[in-house]
Design an enzyme around this catalytic site. Structure first.
Site, PDB file in Angstrom:
ATOM      1  N   LYS A  77       0.916  -1.254  -0.030  1.00 38.53           N
ATOM      2  CA  LYS A  77      -0.201   0.026   0.065  1.00 38.53           C
ATOM      3  C   LYS A  77       0.919   1.052  -0.018  1.00 38.53           C
ATOM      4  CE  LYS A  77      -3.625  -2.491  -0.110  1.00 38.53           C
ATOM      5  NZ  LYS A  77      -3.854  -3.629   0.468  1.00 38.53           N
TER       6      LYS A  77
HETATM    7  C1  LIG Z   1      -4.868  -4.752   0.787  1.00 38.17           C
HETATM    8  C2  LIG Z   1      -6.656  -4.723   0.718  1.00 38.17           C
HETATM    9  C3  LIG Z   1      -7.543  -5.188   1.832  1.00 38.17           C
HETATM   10  C4  LIG Z   1      -6.903  -5.884   3.038  1.00 38.17           C
HETATM   11  O1  LIG Z   1      -5.827  -5.247   3.622  1.00 38.17           O
HETATM   12  P1  LIG Z   1      -4.856  -6.272   4.554  1.00 38.17           P
HETATM   13  O2  LIG Z   1      -3.969  -5.402   5.209  1.00 38.17           O
HETATM   14  O3  LIG Z   1      -4.064  -6.869   3.273  1.00 38.17           O
HETATM   15  O4  LIG Z   1      -5.301  -7.123   5.374  1.00 38.17           O
HETATM   16  C5  LIG Z   1      -8.794  -4.977   1.710  1.00 38.17           C
HETATM   17  N1  LIG Z   1      -9.265  -4.464   0.751  1.00 38.17           N
HETATM   18  C6  LIG Z   1      -8.560  -3.907  -0.403  1.00 38.17           C
HETATM   19  C7  LIG Z   1      -9.140  -3.381  -1.552  1.00 38.17           C
HETATM   20  C8  LIG Z   1      -7.175  -4.065  -0.409  1.00 38.17           C
HETATM   21  O5  LIG Z   1      -6.443  -3.489  -1.376  1.00 38.17           O
END
Ligand SMILES: *Cc1c(COP(=O)(O)O)cnc(C)c1O
Length: 388
Positions: free
Chosen positions: A187
Site C-alpha cells: 500500500k
Molecule cells: C489490501 C486490501 C485489503 C486488506 O488489507 P490487508 O491489510 O491485506 O488485510 C482490503 N481491501 C482492499 C481493496 C485491499 O487492497
C-alpha cells in the site's frame, strides 16, 4: 549483472529510509515492543491527519474492516452491498461476521462499483454499502452518501488503497461514515502489515478497541471485564513507528507516483501510435490527477483482439524483466463464492475486467526510464500477438 540485462522490476516495492530503520531499532531497544506509546502517537497523528476524527489501528486491513462491521453491528441476516472487483478480503469479512455480500457490477471506466446500480440491489435486509476505491480512485462520494442517506444505510469505505486520495480537495477519511485503510506492504503507506479505521465518535472508538482485544475493558488498577467477543487484532509499536516515518515521506511518494503515472499515459499512447495499435482498445485508467493517490496503474488488455491470454502476456513481460500483477480476479469466480450460489455472469463488466486487468509496475523508487521499457515491452507483446 551485465548492462544488457536490466534489473527485474517488480510490480511494486516498499521504500524504507534510514530514519525508519533507526526508529524500528530504537523501539526494539526500548523494552516495549507491542502496542504502547508509539501506537498511541501513531493514532494521534493519524487522527490529526484526518481532521481530528477518532482513529484506531489494527493488525491488518482485513481485521480493520471486520471490526468496522462489528462496530456497526452487522451480522446474521444482514446484507452488505459491495463490488466483485476487489481483494477478496472485502467480501470475506462480510461473510465472517455472518452477513451476506451482495455484489453490484462495476463501472468499466472507473472499475469501481457502479453507484447507479446500487439502488436496484437494496432490500429490507441491506444494512451497509462497502465501496472500494480501486487503485486509489474514489467513487463519486457525493452520490455515495446521498444514496446511503436516502436508504438509511451505513457506509464502510474500503479505502485500503486510498490513503492520501482526495474528494473535492478533502482527504478520504477526513469525512464520511466509517473509513478503513490498510497498511500492508504494497500500500502507499505501509507499516509492513496493519490498518486503521476512522470512526465517528468516542463511543464507536471504544467499541473498536474492545473488538481488537478480546472484548476487554479495564477499570481501576485491577478491574477487567469482557462483555463482547473480541479478537487479537492490535498493532504493535514496531509497526506503528514505521507508519510514523512513512507519513513523513508520503507527500514525496505521492508526487513521484503521480509523475510516473503521467509518464505512463504519454509513453503508452505514443508507443501504441507508432505501432499503429491506437484502435486496438487497450484501456488505460481514468486520467485523474486531482483525487487519486495512484496506488496502481492498471490497463485492461484487449483480449478479443489477441491470440494469447493474460497469463501469456504476463509471462512474456516477466521474460523482459517486468513484473506485473492481477488486481483482481472477480470474487464471485472463486470456488467458495460459486458454492454460495454467486454467478460471475450477474456482473458482466466485472467478469470481463477481472479476466483482462493487468497491473503494471508503479512505486516511488522506480526510475524514469523504467516506464519506457515497460511500455515498449507491453506494446511489443500486443503487436506480436495481434489477431490478423
Ligand atoms: C489490501 C486490501 C485489503 C486488506 O488489507 P490487508 O491489510 O491485506 O488485510 C482490503 N481491501 C482492499 C481493496 C485491499 O487492497
Amino acid at each position: 549483472m551485465s548492462a544488457s540485462t536490466p534489473a527485474f522490476i517488480p510490480f511494486t516495492r516498499p521504500s524504507f529510509n534510514q530514519e525508519t530503520i533507526d526508529a524500528v531499532a530504537e523501539v526494539l531497544r526500548s523494552g516495549w515492543v507491542t502496542s504502547g506509546p508509539k501506537l498511541a502517537e501513531f493514532e494521534a497523528t493519524l487522527s490529526n491527519y484526518f481532521g481530528g476524527r477518532p482513529v484506531r489501528c489494527f493488525a491488518n486491513g482485513t481485521a480493520t474492516m471486520k471490526i468496522a462491521l462489528q462496530v456497526v453491528g452487522i451480522g446474521e441476516g444482514d446484507e452488505v452491498i459491495t463490488t466483485p472487483i476487489s481483494w477478496v478480503a472485502t467480501s470475506n469479512v462480510i461473510l465472517s461476521v455472518g452477513a451476506k455480500p451482495v455484489f453490484v457490477d462495476i463501472d468499466p471506466i472507473t472499475r469501481n462499483i457502479d453507484l447507479n446500480k446500487v439502488a436496484g440491489a437494496i432490500t429490507p435486509k441491506t444494512r451497509a454499502i462497502m465501496p472500494v476505491y480501486l487503485a486509489g480512485l474514489p467513487v463519486n462520494i457525493d452520490q455515495l452518501y446521498a444514496l446511503a442517506g436516502q436508504h438509511q444505510l451505513r457506509v464502510i469505505e474500503d479505502a485500503a488503497q486510498a490513503f492520501g486520495s482526495l474528494w473535492k480537495g478533502k482527504k478520504i477519511g477526513s469525512f464520511g461514515d466509517l473509513v478503513s485503510f490498510s497498511f500492508q506492504a504494497n500500500k502507499n503507506l505501509t507499516t509492513v502489515e496493519g490498518g486503521c479505521l476512522v470512526l465517528n465518535n468516542a463511543e464507536e472508538a471504544k467499541l473498536a478497541e474492545k473488538f481488537r482485544l478480546q472484548g476487554l475493558t479495564r477499570q481501576g488498577m485491577d478491574g477487567m471485564d469482557v462483555d463482547v467477543l473480541g479478537g487479537k487484532d492490535n498493532l504493535t509499536d514496531v509497526n506503528a513507528v514505521i507508519g510514523l516515518e512513512q507519513l513523513k515521506q508520503l507527500p514525496a511518494y505521492q508526487t513521484r507516483r503521480a509523475a510516473l503515472a503521467r509518464q505512463y499515459f504519454d509513453v503508452i499512447r505514443s508507443e501504441m501510435k507508432s505501432a499503429q495499435l491506437d484502435q486496438m482498445g487497450l484501456e488505460l485508467p481514468v486520467e485523474d490527477f486531482t483525487d487519486s493517490n495512484w496506488h496502481m496503474f492498471q490497463v485492461i488488455l484487449p483480449l478479443e483482439q489477441l491470440t494469447v491470454d493474460r497469463a501469456q502476456v504476463m509471462t512474456e513481460l516477466k521474460e523482459l524483466g517486468i513484473g506485473t500483477g492481477v488486481h483482481y480476479p472477480i470474487i464471485t469466480g472463486f470456488t467458495l463464492y460459486k458454492n454460495l450460489g454467486y454467478k460471475t455472469s450477474d456482473t458482466p463488466h466485472a467478469e470481463r475486467i477481472g479476466r483482462s486487468i493487468l497491473t503494471l509496475p508503479l512505486f516511488p523508487a522506480m526510475h524514469d526510464d523504467d516506464i519506457g521499457r515497460i511500455a515498449k515491452g507491453l506494446v511489443g507483446i500486443l503487436q506480436k500477438h495481434r489477431k490478423s
